[in-house]
Design a protein around this motif. Structure first.
Motif, PDB file in Angstrom:
ATOM      1  N   SER A  70       5.684  21.370  -7.869  1.00 10.10           N
ATOM      2  CA  SER A  70       6.979  21.919  -8.274  1.00 10.10           C
ATOM      3  C   SER A  70       7.713  20.876  -9.111  1.00 10.10           C
ATOM      4  N   PRO A  71       7.743  21.034 -10.426  1.00 14.99           N
ATOM      5  CA  PRO A  71       8.382  20.045 -11.296  1.00 14.99           C
ATOM      6  C   PRO A  71       9.792  19.694 -10.845  1.00 14.99           C
ATOM      7  N   GLY A  72      10.062  18.377 -10.763  1.00 16.75           N
ATOM      8  CA  GLY A  72      11.381  17.911 -10.363  1.00 16.75           C
ATOM      9  C   GLY A  72      11.544  17.701  -8.876  1.00 16.75           C
ATOM     10  N   SER A  73      10.480  17.966  -8.107  1.00 16.36           N
ATOM     11  CA  SER A  73      10.593  17.844  -6.652  1.00 16.36           C
ATOM     12  C   SER A  73      10.042  16.523  -6.133  1.00 16.36           C
ATOM     13  N   PHE A  74       9.854  15.547  -7.013  1.00 18.96           N
ATOM     14  CA  PHE A  74       9.192  14.297  -6.637  1.00 18.96           C
ATOM     15  C   PHE A  74       9.952  13.497  -5.588  1.00 18.96           C
ATOM     16  N   ALA A  75      11.234  13.713  -5.456  1.00 20.66           N
ATOM     17  CA  ALA A  75      12.017  12.933  -4.487  1.00 20.66           C
ATOM     18  C   ALA A  75      13.075  13.800  -3.824  1.00 20.66           C
ATOM     19  N   THR A  76      12.641  14.946  -3.325  1.00 21.39           N
ATOM     20  CA  THR A  76      13.583  15.856  -2.712  1.00 21.39           C
ATOM     21  C   THR A  76      13.522  15.772  -1.189  1.00 21.39           C
ATOM     22  N   ALA A  77      14.554  16.250  -0.538  1.00 24.02           N
ATOM     23  CA  ALA A  77      14.590  16.282   0.921  1.00 24.02           C
ATOM     24  C   ALA A  77      13.545  17.292   1.427  1.00 24.02           C
ATOM     25  N   PRO A  78      12.952  17.093   2.597  1.00 26.33           N
ATOM     26  CA  PRO A  78      13.250  16.024   3.556  1.00 26.33           C
ATOM     27  C   PRO A  78      12.454  14.740   3.316  1.00 26.33           C
TER      28      PRO A  78
ATOM     29  N   ILE B  93       0.826  -1.198   0.000  1.00 31.41           N
ATOM     30  CA  ILE B  93       0.000   0.000   0.000  1.00 31.41           C
ATOM     31  C   ILE B  93       0.865   1.255   0.000  1.00 31.41           C
ATOM     32  N   VAL B  94       1.920   1.272   0.821  1.00 29.53           N
ATOM     33  CA  VAL B  94       2.742   2.475   0.891  1.00 29.53           C
ATOM     34  C   VAL B  94       3.462   2.725  -0.426  1.00 29.53           C
ATOM     35  N   SER B  95       3.734   1.693  -1.198  1.00 26.82           N
ATOM     36  CA  SER B  95       4.368   1.908  -2.495  1.00 26.82           C
ATOM     37  C   SER B  95       3.434   2.660  -3.437  1.00 26.82           C
ATOM     38  N   VAL B  96       2.130   2.404  -3.319  1.00 28.89           N
ATOM     39  CA  VAL B  96       1.147   3.136  -4.118  1.00 28.89           C
ATOM     40  C   VAL B  96       1.042   4.574  -3.619  1.00 28.89           C
ATOM     41  N   GLU B  97       1.041   4.739  -2.292  1.00 28.88           N
ATOM     42  CA  GLU B  97       0.978   6.085  -1.731  1.00 28.88           C
ATOM     43  C   GLU B  97       2.194   6.908  -2.173  1.00 28.88           C
ATOM     44  N   ALA B  98       3.339   6.269  -2.274  1.00 25.58           N
ATOM     45  CA  ALA B  98       4.544   6.976  -2.709  1.00 25.58           C
ATOM     46  C   ALA B  98       4.434   7.418  -4.165  1.00 25.58           C
ATOM     47  N   ARG B  99       3.761   6.610  -4.983  1.00 28.90           N
ATOM     48  CA  ARG B  99       3.527   7.023  -6.379  1.00 28.90           C
ATOM     49  C   ARG B  99       2.638   8.259  -6.414  1.00 28.90           C
ATOM     50  N   HIS B 100       1.607   8.250  -5.568  1.00 30.34           N
ATOM     51  CA  HIS B 100       0.744   9.428  -5.479  1.00 30.34           C
ATOM     52  C   HIS B 100       1.563  10.646  -5.069  1.00 30.34           C
ATOM     53  N   ALA B 101       2.377  10.471  -4.027  1.00 35.04           N
ATOM     54  CA  ALA B 101       3.164  11.577  -3.495  1.00 35.04           C
ATOM     55  C   ALA B 101       4.088  12.158  -4.563  1.00 35.04           C
ATOM     56  N   ALA B 102       4.738  11.291  -5.315  1.00 38.46           N
ATOM     57  CA  ALA B 102       5.659  11.753  -6.353  1.00 38.46           C
ATOM     58  C   ALA B 102       4.916  12.546  -7.428  1.00 38.46           C
ATOM     59  N   TYR B 103       3.753  12.054  -7.834  1.00 37.13           N
ATOM     60  CA  TYR B 103       2.963  12.734  -8.864  1.00 37.13           C
ATOM     61  C   TYR B 103       2.511  14.113  -8.372  1.00 37.13           C
ATOM     62  N   ILE B 104       1.959  14.157  -7.162  1.00 36.72           N
ATOM     63  CA  ILE B 104       1.464  15.421  -6.629  1.00 36.72           C
ATOM     64  C   ILE B 104       2.593  16.422  -6.461  1.00 36.72           C
ATOM     65  N   ARG B 105       3.715  15.976  -5.901  1.00 38.17           N
ATOM     66  CA  ARG B 105       4.831  16.885  -5.683  1.00 38.17           C
ATOM     67  C   ARG B 105       5.345  17.446  -7.006  1.00 38.17           C
ATOM     68  N   ASP B 106       5.333  16.656  -8.050  1.00 33.65           N
ATOM     69  CA  ASP B 106       5.802  17.128  -9.345  1.00 33.65           C
ATOM     70  C   ASP B 106       4.830  18.143  -9.950  1.00 33.65           C
ATOM     71  N   LEU B 107       3.539  18.021  -9.631  1.00 37.21           N
ATOM     72  CA  LEU B 107       2.569  19.022 -10.079  1.00 37.21           C
ATOM     73  C   LEU B 107       2.805  20.347  -9.353  1.00 37.21           C
TER      74      LEU B 107
ATOM     75  N   ALA C 113      18.961   7.978   0.214  1.00 38.12           N
ATOM     76  CA  ALA C 113      17.906   7.674  -0.762  1.00 38.12           C
ATOM     77  C   ALA C 113      16.776   6.866  -0.126  1.00 38.12           C
ATOM     78  N   LEU C 114      16.472   7.196   1.132  1.00 33.14           N
ATOM     79  CA  LEU C 114      15.385   6.534   1.843  1.00 33.14           C
ATOM     80  C   LEU C 114      14.276   7.535   2.137  1.00 33.14           C
ATOM     81  N   ASP C 115      13.018   7.053   2.027  1.00 35.62           N
ATOM     82  CA  ASP C 115      11.884   7.897   2.366  1.00 35.62           C
ATOM     83  C   ASP C 115      11.839   8.141   3.863  1.00 35.62           C
ATOM     84  N   MET C 116      11.227   9.248   4.250  1.00 35.90           N
ATOM     85  CA  MET C 116      11.126   9.571   5.669  1.00 35.90           C
ATOM     86  C   MET C 116      10.187   8.604   6.383  1.00 35.90           C
TER      87      MET C 116
END
Length: 235
Positions: A193-201, A177-191, A208-211
């Motif tokens: 701010s483009p390129g921010s899908f996997a930025t700190a924190p 389930i969390v892997s799907v949530e992470a896909r959502h998070a990456a998509y939303i974050r890129d909307l 390279a680990l999620d919080m």
């Protein structure tokens, strides 16, 4: 009821819910009618588990896996309620593709919510009352900002709760389930701010680990959007 007394009925069969190639609507139909979904033996244990009533609110007892699953269920209720509202009346500035993707995320979150509800059976907390008064659902920036907050919080919550799950089947499903949530998070974050899908924190640059967030941190942040009182014990 001790953890060692918990029984899982047809684990491999139920796990196929996540492994198979079900479409989203088939998934929802399955989740809605499957009384056996991860059939937790909870009958007679409700008084010792999570519950919700008008006076005392919802209780999350972290003494065992039931508490962790109810914690996840509470968060999925919140996310599902948010996306249902957005999908029913998206901001006018949303593109056709964005409307379609938010519809898909809505179906994912409903499926997650219904999965936990059916899995927990009588041990499940009740429906939570949400408060989205701080979100302007007609404004693109407000909706995306809230969506990013929910998704980042959800990913951190699952990652932080994993260490508290003793049953490996539950842990495996939570990981899916969390892997799907992470896909959502990456998509939303890129909307947002483009390129921010996997930025700190959210994602640590060095490792390279999620919080991972502790339940008390997550519930404090989520509390802004939940009217129902959440009681936490044995954390």
């Amino acid at each position: 009821m001790k953890n060692t007394e918990l029984k899982i009925k047809d684990e491999l069969q139920e796990e196929s819910l996540f492994n198979g190639s079900l479409g989203r609507r088939s998934f929802l139909q399955y989740a809605g009618v499957s009384a056996a979904g991860l059939a937790l033996v909870a009958a007679g244990c409700k008084k010792d588990r999570g519950y919700t009533d008008m006076n005392s609110g919802a209780t999350l007892d972290f003494k065992d896996d039931f508490g962790v699953l109810n914690y996840a269920y509470a968060l999925e209720q919140l996310e599902a309620a948010f996306y249902i509202k957005v999908a029913s009346a998206p901001p006018a500035s949303f593109s056709a593709a964005e409307k379609a993707y938010f519809q898909d995320i809505q179906f994912h979150e409903i499926a997650h919510r219904e999965f936990f509800k059916n899995a927990l059976s009588t041990a499940a907390i009740g429906s939570l009352e949400v408060d989205f008064s701080s979100i302007n659902f007609t404004d693109r920036a407000s909706v995306l900002g809230a969506a990013m907050a929910f998704e980042d919080l959800g990913v951190g919550a699952y990652n932080g709760a994993g260490i508290r799950i003793s049953n490996t089947t539950y842990l495996l499903l939570a990981g899916k389930i969390v892997s799907v949530e992470a896909r959502h998070a990456a998509y939303i974050r890129d909307l947002v701010s483009p390129g921010s899908f996997a930025t700190a924190p959210q994602v640590a640059t060095a490792t390279a680990l999620d919080m991972a967030l502790a339940p008390d941190v997550v519930l404090a942040a989520a509390g802004k959007y939940i009217k129902t009182k959440i009681n936490v014990i044995n954390l």
